[in-house]
Design an enzyme around this catalytic site. Structure first.
Site, PDB file in Angstrom:
ATOM      1  N   THR A  37      32.911  29.627  53.883  1.00 10.34           N
ATOM      2  CA  THR A  37      34.170  30.247  54.323  1.00 10.34           C
ATOM      3  C   THR A  37      33.977  31.627  54.927  1.00 10.34           C
ATOM      4  O   THR A  37      34.876  32.138  55.603  1.00 10.34           O
ATOM      5  CB  THR A  37      35.155  30.364  53.141  1.00 10.34           C
ATOM      6  OG1 THR A  37      34.575  31.209  52.132  1.00 10.34           O
ATOM      7  CG2 THR A  37      35.465  28.999  52.558  1.00 10.34           C
ATOM      8  N   CYS A  71      34.347  37.243  47.067  1.00  4.80           N
ATOM      9  CA  CYS A  71      35.348  37.239  46.009  1.00  4.80           C
ATOM     10  C   CYS A  71      34.828  37.965  44.774  1.00  4.80           C
ATOM     11  O   CYS A  71      33.630  38.170  44.613  1.00  4.80           O
ATOM     12  CB  CYS A  71      35.705  35.807  45.584  1.00  4.80           C
ATOM     13  SG  CYS A  71      36.282  34.740  46.909  1.00  4.80           S
ATOM     14  N   CYS A 125      38.130  35.105  40.746  1.00 11.71           N
ATOM     15  CA  CYS A 125      39.021  34.617  41.802  1.00 11.71           C
ATOM     16  C   CYS A 125      39.749  33.344  41.350  1.00 11.71           C
ATOM     17  O   CYS A 125      39.123  32.416  40.820  1.00 11.71           O
ATOM     18  CB  CYS A 125      38.222  34.332  43.070  1.00 11.71           C
ATOM     19  SG  CYS A 125      39.261  33.861  44.481  1.00 11.71           S
ATOM     20  N   ARG A 175      33.942  38.767  54.730  1.00 10.61           N
ATOM     21  CA  ARG A 175      35.189  39.525  54.658  1.00 10.61           C
ATOM     22  C   ARG A 175      35.843  39.300  53.295  1.00 10.61           C
ATOM     23  O   ARG A 175      35.583  38.309  52.614  1.00 10.61           O
ATOM     24  CB  ARG A 175      36.145  39.117  55.780  1.00 10.61           C
ATOM     25  CG  ARG A 175      36.581  37.670  55.735  1.00 10.61           C
ATOM     26  CD  ARG A 175      37.455  37.314  56.941  1.00 10.61           C
ATOM     27  NE  ARG A 175      37.991  35.961  56.838  1.00 10.61           N
ATOM     28  CZ  ARG A 175      37.350  34.869  57.202  1.00 10.61           C
ATOM     29  NH1 ARG A 175      36.124  34.961  57.685  1.00 10.61           N
ATOM     30  NH2 ARG A 175      37.918  33.674  57.081  1.00 10.61           N
ATOM     31  N   CYS A 229      38.271  38.404  50.275  1.00 11.49           N
ATOM     32  CA  CYS A 229      39.230  37.339  49.957  1.00 11.49           C
ATOM     33  C   CYS A 229      40.639  37.913  49.868  1.00 11.49           C
ATOM     34  O   CYS A 229      40.856  38.978  49.279  1.00 11.49           O
ATOM     35  CB  CYS A 229      38.826  36.706  48.616  1.00 11.49           C
ATOM     36  SG  CYS A 229      40.001  35.497  47.984  1.00 11.49           S
ATOM     37  N   CYS A 237      41.988  37.211  45.709  1.00 10.98           N
ATOM     38  CA  CYS A 237      41.545  37.985  44.546  1.00 10.98           C
ATOM     39  C   CYS A 237      41.306  39.460  44.853  1.00 10.98           C
ATOM     40  O   CYS A 237      41.107  40.252  43.939  1.00 10.98           O
ATOM     41  CB  CYS A 237      40.277  37.375  43.943  1.00 10.98           C
ATOM     42  SG  CYS A 237      38.784  37.563  44.956  1.00 10.98           S
ATOM     43  N   ASP A 258      30.429  68.021  14.224  1.00  8.51           N
ATOM     44  CA  ASP A 258      31.885  68.101  14.387  1.00  8.51           C
ATOM     45  C   ASP A 258      32.582  67.876  13.042  1.00  8.51           C
ATOM     46  O   ASP A 258      32.228  66.970  12.277  1.00  8.51           O
ATOM     47  CB  ASP A 258      32.341  67.053  15.407  1.00  8.51           C
ATOM     48  CG  ASP A 258      33.836  67.081  15.638  1.00  8.51           C
ATOM     49  OD1 ASP A 258      34.299  67.926  16.416  1.00  8.51           O
ATOM     50  OD2 ASP A 258      34.534  66.255  15.022  1.00  8.51           O
TER      51      ASP A 258
END
Length: 506
Positions: free
Chosen positions: A34, A38, A42, A67, A69, A72, A456
């Protein structure tokens, strides 16, 4: 989890197939069929394993031509916990890139802050993250641009400038390349009801007239997150005029590279609601980065709590309220000054001392929505004050004036790039800086997850109650099993007390 997880293919495939949100930000999945990348969680049907490749950063995915998604939104996942639990060159570089140093000063400026050559920095980032500093900064600019496109009604030209792009054309090309949509297409995909969100109002917030330029957004985190000690500590130690708890939110002023800002941070079940008002929008990514760092939102609470649970003394405390974070700071120099003011005095007395300094030497700001009045004084302003004006013992006065002088002249620098051990040594060389002061600065300002406070008072009280060793040396030896997360063990030990720092304000 460990460095280089993206190289463990079998583990990454299992995380993707189970949609495990704990791994968001640790690695990114690029899908060969694709062309998108992601986060592991996702919601779409996972791709076939043979179609998955794994990358250590969003920038590496973009460098490889993938690129983001649209479902998600991997660019908005929590940051990798690696950069907050390590002090090596790559981790320090990543903290500086998140703080906008590359956008302001370029790669040479980044390298100078780290004390290395540009070539060394480039080589190490490429080796570990698959992308150099310019690509990593570009990915951050793209994320900032998307945030402004979707949460404000600003014109695109102003967004390009605010996100750090050098031209409108570069802005358009980058957004289209990363998100496969033009800036105007990104905005047009928003539902109409989000118009109120783009003007600065937040759903469920009764405010009807938000401040001009206010930006509302969600800060993601890895669950679980226990807000009690986190916001309780910030609210209980708040310096009047600089910080306040109002209407269920912690608010404070911010000193930023290009101007100043005011932030309101409200804990919600699955995110932190963040409302920023900035004098210069170019400071947006830096303000977000510093707020995330202050709230320790990039921590991996499962890894931390699993380690602490191996100790039968701590296990019940962790099981009772898992997901405690270390309350940190948005300004390391400010915190160091406040640590000195808090030496051997109560929380209330420390707030009083700091409040007097703020009124006398802080820079006034306008806050139409609340009671904030000043920025905390810069070291340069504090270095100019008369020591006799300080209402504190002579020895602490010397500690204070020496610290602010070193901060003001640059001989001591506290920042995201600080080497933890080197900075500890430099602080210990200053008069009046003992182990408690150095370790509290290391824990809350430098972000060392293994800082420990055996001297402390609250820790010693908790140790006595739990049957742990009482002397600092014996307690330190006993605490070895909590490493490398002793700063988180401190939060669980403190929480055994009824001090206001342990409770979410009502």
């Amino acid at each position: 989890m460990q460095n280089g997880m993206h190289t463990d293919r079998e583990r990454c495939v299992r995380a993707v197939q189970s949609k495990d949100a704990r791994f968001d930000g640790w690695f990114f999945t690029a899908v060969l069929t694709t062309g998108i990348y992601c986060r592991p969680s996702c919601p779409v049907v996972p791709p076939k394993p043979e179609n998955m490749t794994f990358h250590p950063s969003a920038a590496a995915c973009q460098q490889a031509g993938f690129r983001a998604c649209k479902r998600c939104r991997p660019d908005t996942s929590p940051g990798s916990p690696e950069w907050n639990q390590r002090a090596d060159l790559v981790a320090r570089a990543m903290r500086l890139i998140a703080d906008g140093v590359v956008d302001r000063d370029g790669v040479p400026g980044l390298a100078a802050r780290l004390g290395y050559s540009s070539r060394q920095v480039e080589r190490q980032l490429l080796a570990e993250l698959g992308a150099g500093p310019l690509a990593l900064a570009r990915a951050q600019r793209a994320q900032t641009a998307r945030l402004l496109i979707e949460t404000t009604a600003l014109p695109m030209a102003e967004i390009a400038f605010a996100a750090g792009f050098s031209s409108i054309r570069t802005f358009n090309d980058t957004v289209r390349e990363v998100y496969a949509l033009s800036p105007s297409e990104l905005r047009s995909r928003l539902p109409k009801q989000s118009a109120t969100r783009r003007t600065g109002a937040t759903p469920g917030n009764p405010e009807t007239s938000p401040a001009p330029g206010a930006i509302s957004l969600r800060l993601p985190f890895r669950a679980p997150l226990n807000p009690d000690n986190l916001f309780g500590h910030l609210a209980a130690t708040a310096v009047p005029g600089v910080e306040e708890w109002r209407d269920g939110a912690y608010r404070r002023t911010l000193r930023l590279p290009y101007g100043h800002g005011i932030v309101a941070l409200r804990p919600e079940p699955d995110h932190i609601a963040c409302r920023l008002t900035l004098s210069d929008l170019r400071d947006l990514p830096v303000a977000i980065s510093r707020c995330r760092r202050m709230l320790d939102l990039d921590a991996d609470p499962v890894a931390v709590d699993d380690q602490l649970r191996t100790d039968p003394v701590l296990a019940p405390l962790v099981d009772k309220a898992p997901g405690r974070r270390v309350p940190r700071t948005v300004d390391e120099a400010e915190f160091a000054v406040r640590a000195v003011l808090g030496q051997q005095v109560s929380t209330a007395a420390a707030r009083t001392h700091a409040g007097r300094l703020v009124i006398a030497h802080g820079e006034p700001v306008d806050d139409p929505e609340g009671g904030l009045t000043h920025l905390f004084p810069a070291p340069e302003a504090l270095a100019a004050l008369s020591p006799e004006s300080l209402a504190m013992p002579r020895t602490r006065r010397t500690t204070f004036t020496t610290l602010v002088r070193h901060l003001a002249d640059g001989t001591l620098h506290l920042g995201a790039e600080s080497d933890w051990q080197e900075t500890r040594a430099r602080l210990l060389s200053l008069p009046g800086f003992g182990p408690w002061t150095v370790d509290v600065v290391a824990m809350r300002a430098l972000g060392d997850p293994d800082a420990f406070l055996p001297t402390d008072l609250g820790i010693r009280r908790a140790a006595k109650e739990l049957g742990l060793p009482s002397t600092p040396a014996a307690l330190t030896a006993r605490a070895a099993v909590w490493r490398p997360w002793r700063a988180y063990a401190v939060q669980y030990l403190w929480a055994t007390d009824s001090h206001p720092i342990n409770f979410l304000p009502v």
